[in-house]
Every structure is written in C-alpha cells, then in structure tokens.
Scaffold this motif. Structure first.
Motif, short mmCIF file in Angstrom:
data_model
loop_
_atom_site.label_atom_id
_atom_site.label_comp_id
_atom_site.label_asym_id
_atom_site.label_seq_id
_atom_site.Cartn_x
_atom_site.Cartn_y
_atom_site.Cartn_z
N UNK A 59 0.82 -1.21 0.00
CA UNK A 59 0.00 0.00 0.00
C UNK A 59 0.86 1.26 0.00
N UNK A 60 1.89 1.28 0.84
CA UNK A 60 2.75 2.46 0.92
C UNK A 60 3.49 2.67 -0.40
N UNK A 61 4.00 1.58 -1.00
CA UNK A 61 4.71 1.72 -2.27
C UNK A 61 3.78 2.22 -3.37
N UNK A 126 -8.67 8.60 -0.74
CA UNK A 126 -9.76 8.48 -1.71
C UNK A 126 -10.63 9.73 -1.69
N UNK A 127 -10.92 10.24 -0.50
CA UNK A 127 -11.67 11.49 -0.39
C UNK A 127 -10.92 12.67 -0.97
N UNK A 192 -5.73 -0.48 -11.86
CA UNK A 192 -7.05 -0.02 -11.45
C UNK A 192 -7.22 1.49 -11.60
N UNK A 193 -6.30 2.13 -12.29
CA UNK A 193 -6.30 3.60 -12.35
C UNK A 193 -7.55 4.17 -13.02
N UNK A 194 -8.14 3.43 -13.95
CA UNK A 194 -9.30 3.95 -14.69
C UNK A 194 -10.59 3.21 -14.38
N UNK A 195 -10.59 2.43 -13.30
CA UNK A 195 -11.81 1.68 -12.94
C UNK A 195 -12.92 2.63 -12.53
N UNK A 196 -12.58 3.68 -11.79
CA UNK A 196 -13.55 4.68 -11.35
C UNK A 196 -13.30 5.99 -12.10
N UNK A 197 -14.31 6.86 -12.14
CA UNK A 197 -14.13 8.14 -12.85
C UNK A 197 -12.93 8.94 -12.36
N UNK A 204 -6.99 3.31 -3.79
CA UNK A 204 -7.07 3.63 -2.36
C UNK A 204 -8.24 2.91 -1.69
N UNK A 205 -9.32 2.72 -2.40
CA UNK A 205 -10.45 1.99 -1.82
C UNK A 205 -10.09 0.51 -1.62
#
Length: 239
Positions: A59-61, A126-127, A192-197, A204-205
């Motif tokens: 996660x940190x990397x 994420x926020x 996963x960079x383009x999975x969400x808008x 991060x999620x």
C-alpha cells in the motif's frame, strides 16, 4: 582396582574427576533441549507477520508511486512529493508511540493501531481525490506512515515468536516476503487507475480493504497474551 577402591574410600566424588567434567550435566542437557524446543504456532505466526508487513508495504509503495502524479494533476508540481514526505514524517513521529503501546498493551494492540490508521489513511486519500484536495492527500500520507511504522515492528516480533534456532532466519523470511510483495502496490494502482471516474481512487479503496484484512490477520496471530515489561517492573509486580 586398588587405586579405584582407595579413591572411593577417600570420599572423592567421581563427578570431580577429569573424565566426568567432560560430560554434559543433566542441567546442560535440559537447557539445550529447552533452547531447541519448537515454539507453538511459530510458522503460523511467521506467515501472518509476513502477510501483514507485505500488505502495508504494498500500500505504501503504491501511494509513493501514485501521489506525485495526483499532485501534478492538481497543479502543484513544485511540491509533488509532499504526500511522500508526509509518510516519512508519520512513521518517524509514531514509531516510539507504537513501540510504547506494544510494550504496555501487547504486540497485537500496536499492530491494530497502525492498521486502523492505515484504513483511515486510504479512505482519506480516496476522499482527497474526490475533492481534489492536496491537504487531505497529505494527511492521508501521514496516516500511512503510522501504518508503515507499525508494520515494521513485524521484523522484531518475528524473532520473538520462533525458537532460538530460527531467530536469525525468521527476520530474513519476513523481509524477503515483504520486499517481493512491495511491487504489487504500484502494479495494483496502474491496473485499477481507470476503474472509477476519479483516477487512482479505486486503488485507495482497495487498499482500505487490504488494511481491514490486515486487522483480521492481527487477530489471527497466536501471540503471547502478556504485555512486555521491564525486568525491574516485573520484579516489583511479582513477575
């Protein structure tokens, strides 16, 4: 025969003869057997310690790879490494406190504290992406540093939960496993960079879920229940 009888009559203990002194005493045998005795759940604990360390490192990397890109997109290219620096600050500030918690409340409490901070960190980041907030991303990096500091204690705990024969190798196993898994963070962030808008929000999620998994792993560890005390404190408290 005559010499032996005379020695026996003289009352000399056979244990004092040169040959007897070369033989290990029963106390030495017991000490050796105790040192070589396997510690219960030692390989189980090693596997879980390696897993919790790997989850934190990945996660940190991933954050170290993603956050400068996010800051650039926000228009702060001159301070793009600020969330990265926040990770180091968080680890430095919290390392002593986490060690104090582990000494007073037990190892599991220290791990859980760091993992809870890690879950908050991922949700905060994420926020930050949703709100386009550099401040929130920096706070998230600071909280990630707390998780990183707690996870690094897995190296020391690894040497405490195994037998004397495995102490030297236990730390190496945990470090090697986490080093291999550390590359999973950037790969996960890229895939996963383009999975969400919002770019990288999915990473991060997912990382928040990994922090929750790490908390479950901490509960599954078969760690000693007693808290660690200074020898003087143990004597004052009756052991």
């Amino acid at each position: 025969m005559a010499d032996t009888m005379s020695a026996d009559k003289g009352g000399k203990d056979p244990a004092e003869t040169g040959y007897a002194r070369l033989l290990p005493s029963s106390g030495d045998k017991g000490a050796d057997q105790k040192a070589e005795a396997p510690v219960p759940y030692q390989f189980w604990n090693l596997a879980l310690l390696g897993l919790t360390f790997s989850l934190a490192q990945s996660t940190v990397s991933g954050h170290l790879t993603v956050s400068p890109l996010v800051v650039d997109d926000l228009g702060y290219s001159n301070i793009s490494t600020l969330p990265v620096f926040a990770v180091d600050v968080g680890a430095m500030v919290s390392a002593w406190f986490i060690g104090w918690v582990m000494r007073k409340q037990g190892r599991r409490a220290g791990f859980l504290l760091g993992e809870f901070a890690g879950m908050l960190a991922c949700l905060t980041c994420a926020g930050a992406l949703y709100l386009n907030s550099l401040a929130l991303l920096t706070i998230g990096g600071f909280l990630l540093g707390i998780w990183s500091a707690a996870a690094y204690y897995a190296r020391f705990v690894a040497g405490d939960v195994v037998s004397e024969r495995l102490k030297g190798r236990a730390v190496s196993w945990v470090l090697v496993g986490s080093s291999i898994c550390a590359s999973a963070g950037p790969v996960l962030a890229t895939r996963t960079s383009t999975v969400l808008p919002r770019q990288f929000m999915a990473f991060y999620l997912i990382a928040a879920i990994l922090a929750l998994v790490s908390m479950i792993v901490a509960f599954l560890m078969k760690l000693p229940n007693h808290r660690h005390r200074h020898p003087a404190e143990a004597e004052a408290g009756g052991g």
